[in-house]
Design a protein around this motif. Structure first.
Motif, PDB file in Angstrom:
ATOM      1  N   GLY A 158     -36.600   5.739 -42.440  1.00  0.00           N
ATOM      2  CA  GLY A 158     -37.861   5.745 -43.180  1.00  0.00           C
ATOM      3  C   GLY A 158     -38.253   4.407 -43.757  1.00  0.00           C
ATOM      4  N   GLN A 159     -37.393   3.405 -43.628  1.00  0.00           N
ATOM      5  CA  GLN A 159     -37.702   2.085 -44.171  1.00  0.00           C
ATOM      6  C   GLN A 159     -38.747   1.391 -43.317  1.00  0.00           C
ATOM      7  OE1 GLN A 159     -34.304  -0.564 -44.377  1.00  0.00           O
ATOM      8  NE2 GLN A 159     -35.098  -1.574 -46.207  1.00  0.00           N
ATOM      9  N   SER A 160     -39.583   0.595 -43.952  1.00  0.00           N
ATOM     10  CA  SER A 160     -40.643  -0.108 -43.247  1.00  0.00           C
ATOM     11  C   SER A 160     -40.070  -1.033 -42.182  1.00  0.00           C
ATOM     12  CB  SER A 160     -41.474  -0.921 -44.238  1.00  0.00           C
ATOM     13  OG  SER A 160     -42.380  -1.754 -43.563  1.00  0.00           O
ATOM     14  N   PHE A 161     -40.795  -1.162 -41.061  1.00  0.00           N
ATOM     15  CA  PHE A 161     -40.407  -2.119 -40.032  1.00  0.00           C
ATOM     16  C   PHE A 161     -40.677  -3.552 -40.484  1.00  0.00           C
ATOM     17  CE2 PHE A 161     -41.498   1.669 -37.398  1.00  0.00           C
ATOM     18  CZ  PHE A 161     -40.249   1.867 -36.832  1.00  0.00           C
ATOM     19  N   SER A 162     -41.557  -3.716 -41.475  1.00  0.00           N
ATOM     20  CA  SER A 162     -41.918  -5.041 -41.967  1.00  0.00           C
ATOM     21  C   SER A 162     -41.504  -5.183 -43.424  1.00  0.00           C
ATOM     22  CB  SER A 162     -43.433  -5.268 -41.837  1.00  0.00           C
ATOM     23  OG  SER A 162     -44.142  -4.600 -42.858  1.00  0.00           O
ATOM     24  N   THR A 163     -41.797  -6.351 -44.000  1.00  0.00           N
ATOM     25  CA  THR A 163     -41.454  -6.581 -45.400  1.00  0.00           C
ATOM     26  C   THR A 163     -42.515  -6.018 -46.342  1.00  0.00           C
ATOM     27  OG1 THR A 163     -42.493  -8.763 -45.363  1.00  0.00           O
ATOM     28  CG2 THR A 163     -40.139  -8.658 -44.839  1.00  0.00           C
ATOM     29  N   TYR A 164     -43.530  -5.403 -45.784  1.00  0.00           N
ATOM     30  CA  TYR A 164     -44.586  -4.800 -46.596  1.00  0.00           C
ATOM     31  C   TYR A 164     -44.318  -3.307 -46.783  1.00  0.00           C
ATOM     32  CZ  TYR A 164     -47.278  -9.078 -46.049  1.00  0.00           C
ATOM     33  OH  TYR A 164     -47.683 -10.383 -46.093  1.00  0.00           O
ATOM     34  N   THR A 165     -44.859  -2.762 -47.862  1.00  0.00           N
ATOM     35  CA  THR A 165     -44.739  -1.335 -48.127  1.00  0.00           C
ATOM     36  C   THR A 165     -45.820  -0.625 -47.327  1.00  0.00           C
ATOM     37  OG1 THR A 165     -43.949  -1.817 -50.359  1.00  0.00           O
ATOM     38  CG2 THR A 165     -44.689   0.442 -49.916  1.00  0.00           C
ATOM     39  N   VAL A 166     -45.490  -0.230 -46.115  1.00  0.00           N
ATOM     40  CA  VAL A 166     -46.488   0.341 -45.219  1.00  0.00           C
ATOM     41  C   VAL A 166     -46.587   1.851 -45.406  1.00  0.00           C
ATOM     42  CG1 VAL A 166     -46.169  -1.471 -43.517  1.00  0.00           C
ATOM     43  CG2 VAL A 166     -44.830   0.614 -43.330  1.00  0.00           C
ATOM     44  N   ASN A 167     -47.767   2.362 -45.094  1.00  0.00           N
ATOM     45  CA  ASN A 167     -48.015   3.797 -45.192  1.00  0.00           C
ATOM     46  C   ASN A 167     -48.611   4.279 -43.878  1.00  0.00           C
ATOM     47  OD1 ASN A 167     -48.688   6.412 -45.778  1.00  0.00           O
ATOM     48  ND2 ASN A 167     -50.231   5.914 -47.319  1.00  0.00           N
ATOM     49  N   PRO A 168     -47.818   4.885 -43.013  1.00  0.00           N
ATOM     50  CA  PRO A 168     -48.311   5.295 -41.693  1.00  0.00           C
ATOM     51  C   PRO A 168     -49.252   6.491 -41.737  1.00  0.00           C
ATOM     52  CG  PRO A 168     -46.084   6.085 -42.021  1.00  0.00           C
ATOM     53  CD  PRO A 168     -46.396   5.214 -43.196  1.00  0.00           C
ATOM     54  N   ALA A 169     -49.456   7.060 -42.916  1.00  0.00           N
ATOM     55  CA  ALA A 169     -50.309   8.244 -43.021  1.00  0.00           C
ATOM     56  C   ALA A 169     -51.787   7.889 -43.174  1.00  0.00           C
ATOM     57  CB  ALA A 169     -49.869   9.106 -44.196  1.00  0.00           C
ATOM     58  N   THR A 170     -52.107   6.614 -43.360  1.00  0.00           N
ATOM     59  CA  THR A 170     -53.501   6.230 -43.528  1.00  0.00           C
ATOM     60  C   THR A 170     -53.892   5.222 -42.454  1.00  0.00           C
ATOM     61  OG1 THR A 170     -53.188   4.293 -44.962  1.00  0.00           O
ATOM     62  CG2 THR A 170     -53.158   6.462 -46.013  1.00  0.00           C
ATOM     63  N   THR A 171     -55.195   4.969 -42.349  1.00  0.00           N
ATOM     64  CA  THR A 171     -55.703   4.015 -41.374  1.00  0.00           C
ATOM     65  C   THR A 171     -56.166   2.723 -42.034  1.00  0.00           C
ATOM     66  OG1 THR A 171     -57.913   5.008 -41.527  1.00  0.00           O
ATOM     67  CG2 THR A 171     -56.433   5.824 -39.788  1.00  0.00           C
ATOM     68  N   ALA A 172     -55.969   2.586 -43.349  1.00  0.00           N
ATOM     69  CA  ALA A 172     -56.402   1.385 -44.052  1.00  0.00           C
ATOM     70  C   ALA A 172     -55.618   0.168 -43.562  1.00  0.00           C
ATOM     71  CB  ALA A 172     -56.206   1.562 -45.555  1.00  0.00           C
ATOM     72  N   TYR A 173     -56.322  -0.922 -43.366  1.00  0.00           N
ATOM     73  CA  TYR A 173     -55.696  -2.150 -42.872  1.00  0.00           C
ATOM     74  C   TYR A 173     -54.519  -2.570 -43.754  1.00  0.00           C
ATOM     75  CZ  TYR A 173     -55.128  -7.221 -42.582  1.00  0.00           C
ATOM     76  OH  TYR A 173     -54.602  -8.485 -42.511  1.00  0.00           O
ATOM     77  N   GLU A 174     -54.692  -2.485 -45.066  1.00  0.00           N
ATOM     78  CA  GLU A 174     -53.670  -2.945 -45.999  1.00  0.00           C
ATOM     79  C   GLU A 174     -52.413  -2.093 -45.960  1.00  0.00           C
ATOM     80  OE1 GLU A 174     -56.772  -2.329 -46.710  1.00  0.00           O
ATOM     81  OE2 GLU A 174     -57.634  -4.316 -47.104  1.00  0.00           O
TER      82      GLU A 174
END
Length: 460
Positions: A158-174
């Motif tokens: 469940g950890q992000s693939f990147s160093t950012y706190t990503v949220n795969p449940a949304t489509t927002a760029y950020e």
């Protein structure tokens, strides 16, 4: 006193209202303080910067021409790959009481994947541990994020693939940043490191080789039909969709695929002939892109932009302080690469001579950029990071009039509501405010090599 009390039966409430009124006025004033163009500290201000345009189906339909079908297929494949990346992370996070914290970012992360160690290092347990970690952070699409220091600690479920706190449940760029990129030496460094480890290890070779195959296919899938590579794949939008020369992203992909295709790098010799053939074709296509899209000004070949639009292939802006412009540092490395090609044809020789002409015309002699300023440095020549696309008169008597150097800054630092601001000097802002090297000397050693190269390869 009595009169005042009668007027103010609720002094606390009155003060609160007054405070809110002052805040509202301040907010209004602040909102109006930002102006179009440059508002404050505007010495040598030239124009606003504009935001890059992402690749979309509407743009493909309007301007992709004969490549419209290929770009449409590419865009659909990119979306499918991103959907798969997100689906994997969503699935992993189902049922977790908490999501593991993202790894800390470190721009020196490539140093944690050294590529020049002895064979005994790559055969050791530390190298194998780092290789396993790299594999654990590989995205389903096959790439890697940037600025990820390698310590040997495996990615957690469940950890992000990147160093950012990503949220795969949304489509927002950020909510989905840098999941698969060539920026800051990412992906190609992981592939080269893994290849060295698999060649030296006696165990886990199959898993490492499978990861490499997946990564090479990632590079093949990420290449645009025109031959360039975006900064981020699957496509993330904004300037990340541009063909990216910055940080040697595209050139690094070409070099690696060319080595694989020619089988000149024995670390990758385990790859089958079919994949090596595809790698060779992709590298050739990338070289053709470079030769086709070298910028010409007033009929004279110059160098390349830091980013080029995916469809128009013209230089395009990126971050707020990165305008559409010619770029010296990365272009010098492209020139160096082209000089290393065997038996260069007329197009290649013309490209090299054009770049050499540009660097000779624009060099600032006996100066070195250090801590935000020029210092005298006998024998060291420098070039600006960016040059104006509208100005190149190589026969002018002065260097400053042969090409105009450009500098960018964030709009909020100048009371502006533009995307970014472009200046013709650094007088309006601290030179090191962006952690940016506005001048460099990379082209100097390349011109030295050109002296020998040109003696053997005539101008076409």
């Amino acid at each position: 006193m009595e009169t005042n009390m009668k007027r103010n039966k609720h002094p606390v409430a009155s003060l609160m209202r007054r405070s809110l009124l002052v805040s509202a006025v301040f907010a209004a004033v602040s909102a109006h303080a930002a102006v179009s163009g440059c508002g404050t500290s505007c010495t040598d201000y030239l124009r606003p910067n504009v935001e890059a345009v992402p690749l979309t189906q509407a743009r493909i339909d309007a301007s992709a021409g004969s490549l419209a079908k290929d770009f449409t297929t590419y865009l659909a494949a990119s979306k499918k790959a991103m959907d798969a990346d997100k689906a994997t992370l969503r699935s992993e996070r189902q049922g977790l009481s908490s999501v593991p914290k993202s790894r800390a970012s470190d721009k020196s992360s490539p140093d944690t994947m050294p590529l020049s160690e002895s064979s005994s290092y790559y055969a050791g347990s530390k190298a194998l541990g780092i290789a396993k970690e790299i594999i654990s952070f590989q995205t389903p699409a096959g790439g890697w994020a940037k600025n990820m220091p390698r310590t040997g600690a495996l990615r957690l479920k469940g950890q992000s693939f990147s160093t950012y706190t990503v949220n795969p449940a949304t489509t927002a760029y950020e909510d989905w940043l840098w999941v698969g990129t060539l920026d800051n030496s990412a992906t190609w460094t992981e592939l080269r490191y893994l290849a060295k480890v698999q060649g030296a290890q006696s165990s886990d070779r199959a898993a490492i080789q499978a990861s490499i195959v997946k990564g090479v296919n990632y590079l093949l899938n990420a290449q645009y039909p025109s031959g360039g590579w975006p900064q981020v794949y699957p496509l993330a939008g904004k300037y990340h969709d541009a063909v990216t020369i910055n940080d040697d992203a595209m050139l690094s992909a070409i070099k690696l695929l060319r080595e694989i295709g020619l089988n000149s790098n024995k670390d990758f010799s385990f790859l089958d002939a079919s994949l090596r053939s595809k790698a060779a074709a992709a590298a050739d296509k990338g070289v053709n892109w470079l030769l086709t899209n070298q910028v010409s000004i007033n009929g004279k070949l110059t160098v390349w932009g830091q980013q080029h639009d995916a469809l128009t292939q013209k230089p395009t802006p990126a971050r707020t302080w990165e305008m559409a412009a010619l770029t010296a540092q990365e272009s010098a490395k492209i020139m160096s690469f082209l000089m290393a090609l065997p038996s260069p044809d007329a197009r290649t020789r013309a490209a090299v001579y054009g770049a050499a002409d540009f660097f000779k015309a624009t060099q600032i002699n006996n100066k070195k950029w250090s801590s935000g300023k020029f210092i005298d440095a006998s024998g060291t020549n420098s070039w600006a990071r960016f040059y104006d696309l509208a100005f190149y008169t190589p026969t002018d008597a002065t260097v400053s009039k042969r090409a105009r150097a450009l500098f960018g800054d964030k709009p909020e630092l100048h009371g502006s509501n533009e995307y970014g601001l472009v200046f013709t000097s650094l007088a309006a802002f601290p030179a090191e405010s962006l952690g940016y090297a506005w001048y460099g000397s990379t082209a100097q050693s390349v011109l030295t090599r050109f002296s020998d190269w040109s003696a053997k390869n005539a101008r076409p």
